[in-house]
Design an enzyme around this catalytic site. Structure first.
Site: not given
Ligand code: GAR
Length: 212
Positions: A77, A119-121, A153, A155, A157
């Site tokens: 990794r 990041n978007t979660h 960061d 961790g 999320d």
């Molecule tokens: C999004 O909903 C994002 O939040 C999620 O994957 C999807 C990507 O959609 N990410 C995670 O779950 C990360 N832990 P996209 O490829 O259509 O943008």
């Protein structure tokens, strides 16, 4: 940690994807509709951890350089993380956006871009972190869930929260219908947050993010 407004807008964005890339597309659409200078940010390259995904096709259609860095091509990794860091650094990003990138970045990546990785979660953090945020929230029986745009960061999320959007769970929802509704809110939230960070600059103090 602070970041001044970019001296020369638009800010350079490198976007990382693993799947359909609709969040990437929302960023591309915003910069096309408003113009990169007015929006404040411009995607300069797209990276992925796998081939053959719609996210990469979207980037190619937009005429953007792409790169693929697969974990399984590396002995461990740390070496994957080092190579990914190099790939991203080559495009001199002001901000890195993990938009559905399903890998946790490592120490080297954080040392290079810490405080600049967004990041978007698909859940309301700190509840339901990890790879299955929608499934876990749905299985828990929550009545509202949503999405969180945050800085990465060390961790999973756990980083400082930039913005959140709330989505009610409907009685007839299944995981996939719920995720689609979350993604509608998420795309707008991400576009708005990235634009504001890029145009206004920001300050991270402990867990708090301030955008003037
Ligand atoms: C999004 O909903 C994002 O939040 C999620 O994957 C999807 C990507 O959609 N990410 C995670 O779950 C990360 N832990 P996209 O490829 O259509 O943008």
């Amino acid at each position: 940690m602070a970041s001044a407004p970019q001296e020369s807008l638009p800010a350079r964005l490198v976007v990382l994807v693993s799947g359909s890339g609709t969040n990437l597309q929302a960023l591309l659409d915003a910069q096309a509709a408003q113009g990169p200078a007015a929006y404040g940010a411009e995607v300069v390259a797209v990276g992925a951890d796998r081939d053959g995904i719609t996210g990469l096709e979207r980037a190619e259609r937009a005429g953007l350089p792409t790169f693929v860095r697969r974990l399984r091509d590396h002995p461990d990794r740390a070496s994957w993380d080092r190579a990914l860091t190099r790939d991203v650094a080559a495009h001199r990003p002001d901000l890195v956006v993990s938009a559905g990138f399903m890998k946790v970045v490592g120490a080297e990546f954080l040392a290079a871009f810490g405080g600049r990785i967004i990041n978007t979660h698909p859940a309301l953090l700190p509840s339901f972190p990890g790879a299955h945020g929608v499934r876990d929230a749905f299985a828990h029986g929550v009545k509202v869930t949503g999405c969180t745009v945050h800085f990465i960061d060390e961790g999973v999320d756990t980083g400082p929260i930039i913005a959140q959007g709330v989505v009610p769970v409907r009685e007839k929802d299944d995981e996939s219908a719920l995720h689609e509704r979350i993604k509608e809110v998420e795309r707008e939230l991400l576009v708005d947050a990235v634009g504001r960070l890029a145009r206004n600059g920001y300050r991270i103090e402990g867990r708090k993010v301030y955008i003037p």
